[in-house]
Design an enzyme around this catalytic site. Structure first.
Site, mmCIF file in Angstrom:
data_model
loop_
_atom_site.group_PDB
_atom_site.id
_atom_site.type_symbol
_atom_site.label_atom_id
_atom_site.label_comp_id
_atom_site.label_asym_id
_atom_site.label_seq_id
_atom_site.Cartn_x
_atom_site.Cartn_y
_atom_site.Cartn_z
ATOM 1 N N HIS A 5 -23.716 -23.713 43.627
ATOM 2 C CA HIS A 5 -24.963 -22.934 43.570
ATOM 3 C C HIS A 5 -25.308 -22.207 44.865
ATOM 4 O O HIS A 5 -26.372 -21.607 44.962
ATOM 5 C CB HIS A 5 -26.134 -23.849 43.173
ATOM 6 N N GLY A 21 -40.358 -23.638 48.423
ATOM 7 C CA GLY A 21 -39.985 -23.537 47.018
ATOM 8 C C GLY A 21 -39.556 -22.121 46.654
ATOM 9 O O GLY A 21 -38.591 -21.900 45.916
ATOM 10 N N ARG A 25 -40.465 -16.329 49.920
ATOM 11 C CA ARG A 25 -41.112 -16.821 51.139
ATOM 12 C C ARG A 25 -40.055 -17.081 52.223
ATOM 13 O O ARG A 25 -40.280 -16.819 53.410
ATOM 14 C CB ARG A 25 -41.936 -18.078 50.860
ATOM 15 N N ARG A 44 -28.326 -16.862 42.097
ATOM 16 C CA ARG A 44 -29.558 -17.124 41.346
ATOM 17 C C ARG A 44 -30.818 -16.643 42.070
ATOM 18 O O ARG A 44 -31.924 -17.144 41.822
ATOM 19 C CB ARG A 44 -29.705 -18.620 41.025
ATOM 20 N N ARG A 88 -38.970 -29.762 53.918
ATOM 21 C CA ARG A 88 -39.679 -28.998 52.897
ATOM 22 C C ARG A 88 -40.932 -28.395 53.516
ATOM 23 O O ARG A 88 -41.664 -29.092 54.235
ATOM 24 C CB ARG A 88 -40.042 -29.897 51.710
ATOM 25 N N MET A 181 -44.245 -30.906 43.910
ATOM 26 C CA MET A 181 -43.191 -31.079 42.902
ATOM 27 C C MET A 181 -41.786 -31.300 43.458
ATOM 28 O O MET A 181 -40.812 -31.144 42.724
ATOM 29 C CB MET A 181 -43.195 -29.857 41.966
ATOM 30 N N GLU A 182 -41.654 -31.647 44.713
ATOM 31 C CA GLU A 182 -40.308 -31.684 45.294
ATOM 32 C C GLU A 182 -39.982 -32.863 46.205
ATOM 33 O O GLU A 182 -38.817 -33.275 46.307
ATOM 34 C CB GLU A 182 -40.063 -30.379 46.096
ATOM 35 N N SER A 204 -52.949 -25.627 48.837
ATOM 36 C CA SER A 204 -53.201 -24.309 48.241
ATOM 37 C C SER A 204 -54.391 -24.341 47.289
ATOM 38 O O SER A 204 -54.992 -23.305 46.989
ATOM 39 C CB SER A 204 -51.975 -23.822 47.474
ATOM 40 N N ASP A 205 -54.711 -25.541 46.810
ATOM 41 C CA ASP A 205 -55.819 -25.678 45.868
ATOM 42 C C ASP A 205 -56.300 -27.130 45.865
ATOM 43 O O ASP A 205 -55.561 -28.013 46.292
ATOM 44 C CB ASP A 205 -55.394 -25.262 44.451
HETATM 45 N N1 HPA Z 1 -49.635 -29.543 41.002
HETATM 46 C C1 HPA Z 1 -48.344 -29.545 41.327
HETATM 47 N N2 HPA Z 1 -47.855 -28.833 42.316
HETATM 48 C C2 HPA Z 1 -48.696 -28.079 43.038
HETATM 49 C C3 HPA Z 1 -50.051 -28.049 42.752
HETATM 50 C C4 HPA Z 1 -50.543 -28.817 41.682
HETATM 51 O O1 HPA Z 1 -51.744 -28.839 41.378
HETATM 52 N N3 HPA Z 1 -50.634 -27.174 43.629
HETATM 53 C C5 HPA Z 1 -49.638 -26.732 44.443
HETATM 54 N N4 HPA Z 1 -48.475 -27.277 44.086
#
Ligand code: HPA
Length: 233
Positions: A5, A21, A25, A44, A88, A181-182, A204-205
């Site tokens: 890959h 990710g 970026r 990819r 990461r 997620m990683e 980010s949130d």
């Molecule tokens: N969930 C999973 N991954 C993320 C989130 C989330 O709310 N925000 C940024 N990465």
């Protein structure tokens, strides 16, 4: 020879690599923070670059989203290209009210729902942990750069969209700062392959409050975590 890959040649990738990710970026950061950046992978669209940061040779490549994708790249980066330190650099959603968007988190450990870990450890639970030396280095680098960080544990999920209510309550109760997620598979594979790993995350949130960052803030804060990452190794 290229791996399945990654279309690079041996020696194209530095021993220390940052893994956002998003491959775009990786491109943006390579073009804006590195000197003499050369693209080593386009397979990819998972763009990867090697260049120099303050004279030190470093790489940055997208990892994709989710632990299946990260697992593939980590295995090949280490086994086929001799990478020794994987950092990461990504985003997470905070699951505690008091954590603000834009905060940088140094992840000490990652719980999670990686299918690969559940299968491999036959239902038992491996405590996926960051490399201590990288963690300490990142803490010191952040202080030097005047970037405030939180240190703590996170959760890695393979399911971004999930219909269950109050999904994160029990994890919040157990001290988890945020969800991404990683990192769980990154930390697990790094130990298995005898290399070092860390995750530096920007919030980010906030899953609890619904707060989300605007794009300008995001750009600035994301660069903060990249600067910490490039100081390591
Ligand atoms: N969930 C999973 N991954 C993320 C989130 C989330 O709310 N925000 C940024 N990465």
């Amino acid at each position: 020879m290229a791996s399945i890959h990654i279309g690079a040649n041996p020696g194209d990738i530095a021993e220390t690599i940052l893994l956002p990710g998003d491959p775009m970026r990786a491109k943006f950061v390579a073009e804006n923070l590195l000197d003499d950046a050369v693209c080593f992978n386009k397979v990819r669209g998972m763009l990867g670059y090697t260049g120099y940061y303050n004279g030190k040779r470093v790489s940055i490549m997208g990892s994709g989203m989710g632990m299946g994708s990260v697992g593939i790249y980590v295995n090949e980066l280490v086994n086929d290209f001799g990478v020794k330190q994987l950092i990461r650099v990504g985003t997470c959603g905070a699951i505690r009210e008091e954590i603000k968007v834009g905060q940088v988190i140094l992840a000490m450990s990652a719980s999670g729902d990686a299918d690969a870990n559940m299968l491999y450890f036959e239902g038992m639970h491996y405590a996926a942990t960051a490399d201590y030396d990288l963690l300490v280095q990142a803490d010191e680098a952040a202080k030097r750069l005047n970037i405030e960080t939180l240190k703590g544990t996170i959760f890695s999920t393979n399911t971004f969209y999930d219909a269950s209510e109050n999904r994160w309550d029990k994890w919040e109760k157990h001290g988890v700062l945020g969800v991404e997620m990683e990192s769980q598979i990154l930390f697990t594979l790094a130990k298995r392959l005898n290399v070092k790993a860390l995750a530096i995350l920007t919030v980010s949130d906030n899953v609890k409050t619904g707060e989300a960052s605007d794009s300008q803030e995001r750009e600035q804060k994301y660069m903060d975590m990249m600067r910490i990452g490039f100081e390591l190794g």
